[in-house]
Design a protein around this motif. Structure first.
Motif, PDB file in Angstrom:
ATOM      1  N   GLY A 166       0.780  -1.235   0.000  1.00 33.31           N
ATOM      2  CA  GLY A 166       0.000   0.000   0.000  1.00 33.31           C
ATOM      3  C   GLY A 166       0.808   1.278   0.000  1.00 33.31           C
ATOM      4  O   GLY A 166       0.340   2.295  -0.499  1.00 33.31           O
ATOM      5  N   GLY A 167       2.024   1.290   0.603  1.00 34.59           N
ATOM      6  CA  GLY A 167       2.825   2.506   0.631  1.00 34.59           C
ATOM      7  C   GLY A 167       2.156   3.608   1.432  1.00 34.59           C
ATOM      8  O   GLY A 167       2.125   3.587   2.654  1.00 34.59           O
ATOM      9  N   SER A 168       1.577   4.584   0.742  1.00 33.14           N
ATOM     10  CA  SER A 168       0.851   5.672   1.401  1.00 33.14           C
ATOM     11  C   SER A 168      -0.655   5.439   1.394  1.00 33.14           C
ATOM     12  O   SER A 168      -1.406   6.199   2.006  1.00 33.14           O
ATOM     13  N   GLY A 169      -1.105   4.423   0.648  1.00 33.60           N
ATOM     14  CA  GLY A 169      -2.537   4.160   0.533  1.00 33.60           C
ATOM     15  C   GLY A 169      -3.234   5.028  -0.494  1.00 33.60           C
ATOM     16  O   GLY A 169      -4.467   5.082  -0.531  1.00 33.60           O
ATOM     17  N   SER A 170      -2.472   5.709  -1.360  1.00 32.05           N
ATOM     18  CA  SER A 170      -3.083   6.655  -2.296  1.00 32.05           C
ATOM     19  C   SER A 170      -4.026   5.978  -3.274  1.00 32.05           C
ATOM     20  O   SER A 170      -5.072   6.541  -3.637  1.00 32.05           O
ATOM     21  N   ILE A 171      -3.685   4.773  -3.722  1.00 34.18           N
ATOM     22  CA  ILE A 171      -4.573   4.038  -4.635  1.00 34.18           C
ATOM     23  C   ILE A 171      -5.883   3.712  -3.930  1.00 34.18           C
ATOM     24  O   ILE A 171      -6.974   3.910  -4.484  1.00 34.18           O
ATOM     25  N   SER A 172      -5.795   3.241  -2.690  1.00 35.78           N
ATOM     26  CA  SER A 172      -7.007   2.896  -1.942  1.00 35.78           C
ATOM     27  C   SER A 172      -7.867   4.124  -1.656  1.00 35.78           C
ATOM     28  O   SER A 172      -9.095   4.065  -1.711  1.00 35.78           O
ATOM     29  N   VAL A 173      -7.226   5.251  -1.330  1.00 33.16           N
ATOM     30  CA  VAL A 173      -7.967   6.482  -1.074  1.00 33.16           C
ATOM     31  C   VAL A 173      -8.790   6.858  -2.299  1.00 33.16           C
ATOM     32  O   VAL A 173      -9.997   7.142  -2.204  1.00 33.16           O
ATOM     33  N   GLU A 174      -8.161   6.863  -3.453  1.00 33.92           N
ATOM     34  CA  GLU A 174      -8.885   7.273  -4.665  1.00 33.92           C
ATOM     35  C   GLU A 174      -9.937   6.234  -5.066  1.00 33.92           C
ATOM     36  O   GLU A 174     -10.982   6.585  -5.616  1.00 33.92           O
ATOM     37  N   TRP A 175      -9.662   4.973  -4.796  1.00 35.46           N
ATOM     38  CA  TRP A 175     -10.676   3.939  -5.040  1.00 35.46           C
ATOM     39  C   TRP A 175     -11.917   4.217  -4.204  1.00 35.46           C
ATOM     40  O   TRP A 175     -13.037   4.190  -4.709  1.00 35.46           O
ATOM     41  N   CYS A 176     -11.737   4.514  -2.916  1.00 33.40           N
ATOM     42  CA  CYS A 176     -12.880   4.779  -2.041  1.00 33.40           C
ATOM     43  C   CYS A 176     -13.591   6.078  -2.408  1.00 33.40           C
ATOM     44  O   CYS A 176     -14.817   6.172  -2.288  1.00 33.40           O
ATOM     45  N   LEU A 177     -12.842   7.069  -2.841  1.00 34.55           N
ATOM     46  CA  LEU A 177     -13.457   8.335  -3.230  1.00 34.55           C
ATOM     47  C   LEU A 177     -14.295   8.206  -4.499  1.00 34.55           C
ATOM     48  O   LEU A 177     -15.172   9.038  -4.749  1.00 34.55           O
ATOM     49  N   SER A 178     -14.040   7.167  -5.282  1.00 30.73           N
ATOM     50  CA  SER A 178     -14.756   7.031  -6.561  1.00 30.73           C
ATOM     51  C   SER A 178     -16.233   6.715  -6.370  1.00 30.73           C
ATOM     52  O   SER A 178     -17.044   6.992  -7.248  1.00 30.73           O
ATOM     53  N   HIS A 179     -16.599   6.141  -5.199  1.00 29.69           N
ATOM     54  CA  HIS A 179     -18.008   5.861  -4.920  1.00 29.69           C
ATOM     55  C   HIS A 179     -18.179   5.704  -3.410  1.00 29.69           C
ATOM     56  O   HIS A 179     -17.325   5.085  -2.750  1.00 29.69           O
ATOM     57  N   PRO A 180     -19.264   6.236  -2.827  1.00 32.82           N
ATOM     58  CA  PRO A 180     -19.418   6.217  -1.363  1.00 32.82           C
ATOM     59  C   PRO A 180     -19.612   4.835  -0.751  1.00 32.82           C
ATOM     60  O   PRO A 180     -19.571   4.708   0.472  1.00 32.82           O
ATOM     61  N   ARG A 181     -19.818   3.796  -1.562  1.00 34.48           N
ATOM     62  CA  ARG A 181     -19.946   2.444  -1.001  1.00 34.48           C
ATOM     63  C   ARG A 181     -18.720   1.580  -1.282  1.00 34.48           C
ATOM     64  O   ARG A 181     -18.698   0.402  -0.914  1.00 34.48           O
ATOM     65  N   ASN A 182     -17.699   2.131  -1.904  1.00 34.39           N
ATOM     66  CA  ASN A 182     -16.498   1.347  -2.185  1.00 34.39           C
ATOM     67  C   ASN A 182     -15.624   1.236  -0.940  1.00 34.39           C
ATOM     68  O   ASN A 182     -15.507   2.187  -0.161  1.00 34.39           O
ATOM     69  N   THR A 183     -15.004   0.072  -0.775  1.00 36.17           N
ATOM     70  CA  THR A 183     -14.117  -0.175   0.360  1.00 36.17           C
ATOM     71  C   THR A 183     -12.793  -0.729  -0.147  1.00 36.17           C
ATOM     72  O   THR A 183     -12.701  -1.261  -1.264  1.00 36.17           O
ATOM     73  N   ALA A 184     -11.763  -0.598   0.689  1.00 40.36           N
ATOM     74  CA  ALA A 184     -10.435  -1.084   0.304  1.00 40.36           C
ATOM     75  C   ALA A 184      -9.700  -1.581   1.535  1.00 40.36           C
ATOM     76  O   ALA A 184      -9.910  -1.089   2.650  1.00 40.36           O
TER      77      ALA A 184
END
Length: 393
Positions: A251-269
């Motif tokens: 994950g490193g900084s988690g930037s990919i997961s952050v943007e994944w979750c921001l793409s839809h309010p029901r997305n989780t990572a």
């Protein structure tokens, strides 16, 4: 029976709700709601704290005529869905009243369909972060009167101190009070619960972009971060859809997961990270973006750290790429799972080339360069090339 009660008590209830109260053997609810009721033959039971104990109490009354009181519309940031979840469909019926959101919108003339509505009773104010942008409107339900000052301080800290707030107390009842203020000029006033705040955001704060590729400086990191343009390409390849789950390995900084979750309010990572310091950065970023309820961190090495995770819809490998990891993912993940992997070394490139030849997918080489000073002029400074493999298992 689940009955929504407004601040004007039974006076504002529709006839069906009044009949339900008259016929009830037991009425259970918060002390504030019980105090708003007229004289009834029913036994009054105060809903205990913590909330879960009230559910146990309620289930013990099965087979009797029970009314559970909730605020306004119980299924709009209320307790209705939690109460109904433990009951059979034929055991309950809901009789809602106007929600606090509806009452607030009716006072201001705002269209609810274009207004952000959030219940922040027991959640951090950072949940507001994705919605902060000049001109955007939100109606927020807060835990108590003191939270109004907390909200104002949060907006000032994020650069939105010029936001116009309308503080609304006890909407719909005899104690109703409405006060317009600015976030950076909140008066020394004691606000009383229940309180809702309508906000029209304004100021010089930074809004989050709607497209993938958030600026790198918005993330906490030690430099181990998927850079903005590469991240945008990774998110495009991952192709998040509503309600999906991501595994972010390395994950490193988690930037990919952050943007994944921001793409839809029901997305989780779920981020898998071996280093505790970087795991701390991921948690910090999740909190900063208001995503700590949807972005979790597992400390450990993949594939072993994946053992107890629920199945994902997509997987991103940003670090820790190995033959053992790809073998585990290929054997374990369901058909249709999307996999995107990045490689920066010759060995990892060779591994992706081998696997793409074995099971297919698309390989792409990403080469970027940035302008930088070169003597008295400027020249291009190339970044390390990245190979991206994208495949549907």
């Amino acid at each position: 029976m689940i009955v929504g009660l407004g601040e004007d008590g039974a006076d504002g209830l529709p006839p069906a709700s009044l009949r339900a109260l008259d016929a009830a053997e037991i009425v259970i609810g918060p002390a504030r709601h019980l105090s708003l009721l007229p004289d009834l033959d029913a036994t009054r039971v105060e809903w205990p704290v913590p909330f879960a104990e009230g559910l146990t109490l309620l289930h013990g009354y099965r087979g009797r005529r029970v009314v559970a009181l909730a605020s306004g519309d119980p299924f709009w940031f209320g307790a209705g869905s939690v109460i109904a979840r433990g009951l059979e469909p034929d055991e309950w019926r809901a009789l809602p009243s106007p929600s606090s959101f509806a009452l607030a919108a009716s006072r201001l003339g705002w269209a609810l369909e274009t207004t952000v509505c959030l219940g922040l009773h027991a959640t951090p104010l950072a949940r507001l972060r994705p919605h902060l942008a000049r001109g955007e409107r939100a109606i927020l339900l807060l835990r108590d009167g003191a939270a109004v000052a907390d909200l104002a301080r949060y907006l000032v800290a994020k650069g939105f101190g010029a936001s116009h707030l309308t503080v609304m107390e006890a909407l719909g009842g005899p104690r109703e009070r409405i006060m317009p203020v600015r976030a950076d000029a909140l008066p020394d006033t004691v606000f009383t619960h229940p309180v809702a705040v309508a906000a029209k955001f304004d100021g010089t704060g930074r809004a989050l972009p709607c497209a993938s590729g958030i600026s790198d400086d918005l993330f906490t990191s030690d430099g181990q971060i998927t850079k903005r343009p590469v991240r945008a390409l990774a998110l495009s390849a991952l192709a998040p859809q509503p309600g999906e789950v991501l595994w972010d390995i390395g994950g490193g900084s988690g930037s990919i997961s952050v943007e994944w979750c921001l793409s839809h309010p029901r997305n989780t990572a779920t981020c898998v990270e071996t280093r505790p310091d970087r795991a701390a950065h991921i948690r910090s970023n999740a909190q900063s973006f208001g995503l700590d309820h949807r972005l979790s961190v597992v400390e450990g090495m993949a594939p072993d750290a994946l053992a107890d995770l629920s199945a994902p819809d997509a997987v991103f490998i940003g670090g820790g790429l190995s033959e053992a990891l790809l073998d585990e993912l290929h054997a374990r993940l369901a058909s249709g799972t999307r996999l995107v992997a990045h490689a920066v070394t010759l060995e990892s490139e060779a591994l992706l080339a081998e696997w793409s030849g074995r099971i297919g997918g698309d390989l792409m080489r990403i080469e970027l360069a940035s302008a930088a000073p070169l003597g008295t002029r400027r020249g291009w400074v190339p970044a390390r090339p990245i190979v991206q493999w994208q495949v549907v298992l």
